[in-house]
Structure formats: C-alpha cells, structure tokens
Design a protein around this motif. Structure first.
Motif, PDB file in Angstrom:
ATOM      1  N   PHE A  18       0.838  -1.203   0.000  1.00  0.00           N
ATOM      2  CA  PHE A  18       0.000   0.000   0.000  1.00  0.00           C
ATOM      3  C   PHE A  18       0.870   1.249   0.000  1.00  0.00           C
ATOM      4  CE2 PHE A  18      -2.159   3.374   2.363  1.00  0.00           C
ATOM      5  CZ  PHE A  18      -3.369   3.462   1.687  1.00  0.00           C
ATOM      6  N   ALA A  19       1.909   1.241   0.848  1.00  0.00           N
ATOM      7  CA  ALA A  19       2.791   2.400   0.945  1.00  0.00           C
ATOM      8  C   ALA A  19       3.557   2.616  -0.357  1.00  0.00           C
ATOM      9  CB  ALA A  19       3.759   2.220   2.104  1.00  0.00           C
ATOM     10  N   LEU A  20       4.116   1.541  -0.914  1.00  0.00           N
ATOM     11  CA  LEU A  20       4.925   1.678  -2.122  1.00  0.00           C
ATOM     12  C   LEU A  20       4.081   2.117  -3.310  1.00  0.00           C
ATOM     13  CD1 LEU A  20       7.330  -1.385  -1.807  1.00  0.00           C
ATOM     14  CD2 LEU A  20       7.757   1.004  -1.195  1.00  0.00           C
ATOM     15  N   SER A  21       2.871   1.567  -3.429  1.00  0.00           N
ATOM     16  CA  SER A  21       2.011   1.974  -4.540  1.00  0.00           C
ATOM     17  C   SER A  21       1.581   3.424  -4.403  1.00  0.00           C
ATOM     18  CB  SER A  21       0.780   1.065  -4.628  1.00  0.00           C
ATOM     19  OG  SER A  21      -0.018   1.183  -3.456  1.00  0.00           O
ATOM     20  N   GLY A  22       1.389   3.884  -3.170  1.00  0.00           N
ATOM     21  CA  GLY A  22       0.992   5.269  -2.950  1.00  0.00           C
ATOM     22  C   GLY A  22       2.128   6.259  -3.104  1.00  0.00           C
ATOM     23  N   SER A  23       3.371   5.761  -3.140  1.00  0.00           N
ATOM     24  CA  SER A  23       4.519   6.670  -3.243  1.00  0.00           C
ATOM     25  C   SER A  23       4.932   6.939  -4.681  1.00  0.00           C
ATOM     26  CB  SER A  23       5.723   6.083  -2.479  1.00  0.00           C
ATOM     27  OG  SER A  23       6.170   4.883  -3.089  1.00  0.00           O
TER      28      SER A  23
END
Length: 260
Positions: A20-25
């Motif tokens: 979730f974090a990597l896709s949102g970054s």
C-alpha cells in the motif's frame, strides 16, 4: 480532498501495508520532491570547498550536508505522510493541497527529525554499522535494539506531520505517539520490519561510502549518501507512515487527516 473508493483503505497485513505504501509513493509530485532532495545535496556539496573528512573543515562540511538533507527530507516526509494518510482515509488530495499542508508542518517535522538524527548520530557506534566500539561482540548484541530505536524514531516525522495538536506541542506529542504506540508488545514483529526498512538506506550508504573511500573516489560522502537519500526518502517515508497509521488504528486512535 474528494472521496475515493473503498479499495484505498489501509490493509491489515504487514505485506499489505508495505505494498500500500509503495504503490501510494509512485506519483509525479513525490518524484519531483526527490529530485529536489538531490539538488539540495548537490548545491551544498559544490558550494562548500572540498576538504578531508578528518579536518575541522571536512567535519563542518559533513554536518552542513547532513542538516541540509534533513531540511529538504522533512518537507518530503510531511508531504508523503499527508498523501498516504489521505489514501488510507479513502480521500484524494491534490498536489497543491499536499504541498500546502507539508509547508505548514515543515518546521515541527524539521525539529523532530533533528532530534531523531541527533540520537542516530549518538547511537551509531552501537549499531554495528561502520567503525564500532570495543568489545565488538557486545556492540553486535546491542545493535538490534539500536535498530529498533531508529525504527521508532522514523515514525516521529509522520506522526508530527499528521498531528492535530498545536504547533508548539507537535514535536512532543509526535515523539510520545511514536514510542507509546510502536512499543506495544503486540506490535513487536511489525516494529522489527519497520526497523529493517529504516536501517536499509543507512546500511547501503555506509557500504557504498566505504567502497568509495577504498577506491579514493572524490566526494565520497556525497556520492554515497545523496543518490541513496533521494531514491529512498519517498518509499521509506511512505512505509513509515503506513505503519504509523496501522499502530494508531490498532490502538483505536486512527483519525482522518484534516481536510485541505
């Protein structure tokens, strides 16, 4: 901010949080901010004359580079934290809103990251990374606890950026939340994962710098630290924010970010 779909909610598994974090970054705004980090490093590096690290001038330059990067990193941390929190709350923030919110929280985030960096510098001899104190075996035994401490400190920036307290209290409450929420025994495994994510860029920088120094590469500190900082500040901040939100949720304290 505008409402988004339910699919944007914060996952509950460790792997889900990281993805979730990597896709949102992966956004254009964060890419531009990362380029700004590299530009700030370059300006500081080439404005100040080269000097041997062992000299007073060299030590001064190292501190200037470190704290220049801290100032620009703090803006990135604030912007990424607001963006990831918005996704977790199921809303969409425009780049303008994220930058505006990041600028508003910039000073307290700088302050808490300054404190965190100071602690990291003081505890680095016990981290097992680079030159260490003797006996070496004792340092290696203590190193995991130091990494955990660094992982906790990595949460302080996102907590300050997302805090709703008065600006004068944000640093204190951000640090308090970072320690009280992350050190609960039910979060131990997640905290270990977060510590590894936090330490990884530092480990890479240490290894690359040692290799460059062995090869007598000019401006070794800059080339070992600046590119890695620029490449990792966004994804690492995103993961730290996702875990900060997860710890808050598990403690029943999850709140939506203030609307912009």
């Amino acid at each position: 901010m505008n409402a988004a779909g339910e699919g944007e909610r914060l996952p509950r598994s460790i792997g889900g949080l990281v993805l979730f974090a990597l896709s949102g970054s992966a956004t254009a705004l964060y890419g531009l901010l990362a380029l700004g980090v590299l530009a700030a490093w370059a300006i500081a590096e080439y404005v100040i004359a080269p000097a041997e690290a062992s000299t007073p001038q060299g030590q001064f330059k190292l501190y200037v580079l470190q704290y220049t990067s801290l100032f620009v990193d703090a803006l990135v941390v604030a912007a990424v934290a607001l963006g990831i929190a918005a996704r977790a709350a199921g809303v969409t923030a425009t780049p303008r809103a994220l930058l505006g919110g990041a600028v508003e929280r910039w000073l307290p985030v700088i302050a808490v990251m300054f404190l965190a960096l100071s602690v990291i510098i003081l505890t680095s001899p016990f981290s097992g990374l680079g030159p260490a104190l003797e006996p070496r075996a004792l340092v290696l035994a203590v190193a995991p606890a130091v990494w955990i401490l660094w992982g906790v400190l990595g949460l302080a920036g996102p907590f300050v950026a997302l805090g709703s307290d008065r600006a004068s209290l944000l640093v204190i409450t951000g640090l308090a939340r970072a320690f009280t929420l992350s050190l609960h025994r039910s979060n131990l495994l997640r905290l270990c994962v977060l510590a590894l994510v936090t330490v990884l860029p530092i480990l890479l920088q240490t290894l690359v710098e040692a290799a460059l120094i062995r090869n007598h590469t000019p401006r070794a500190f800059f080339w070992a630290n600046a590119p890695i900082d620029a490449l990792t500040i966004v994804p690492v901040s995103a993961v730290q924010t996702a875990f900060a939100l997860d710890f808050a949720r598990r403690a029943g304290m999850f709140e939506q970010p203030p609307p912009r």
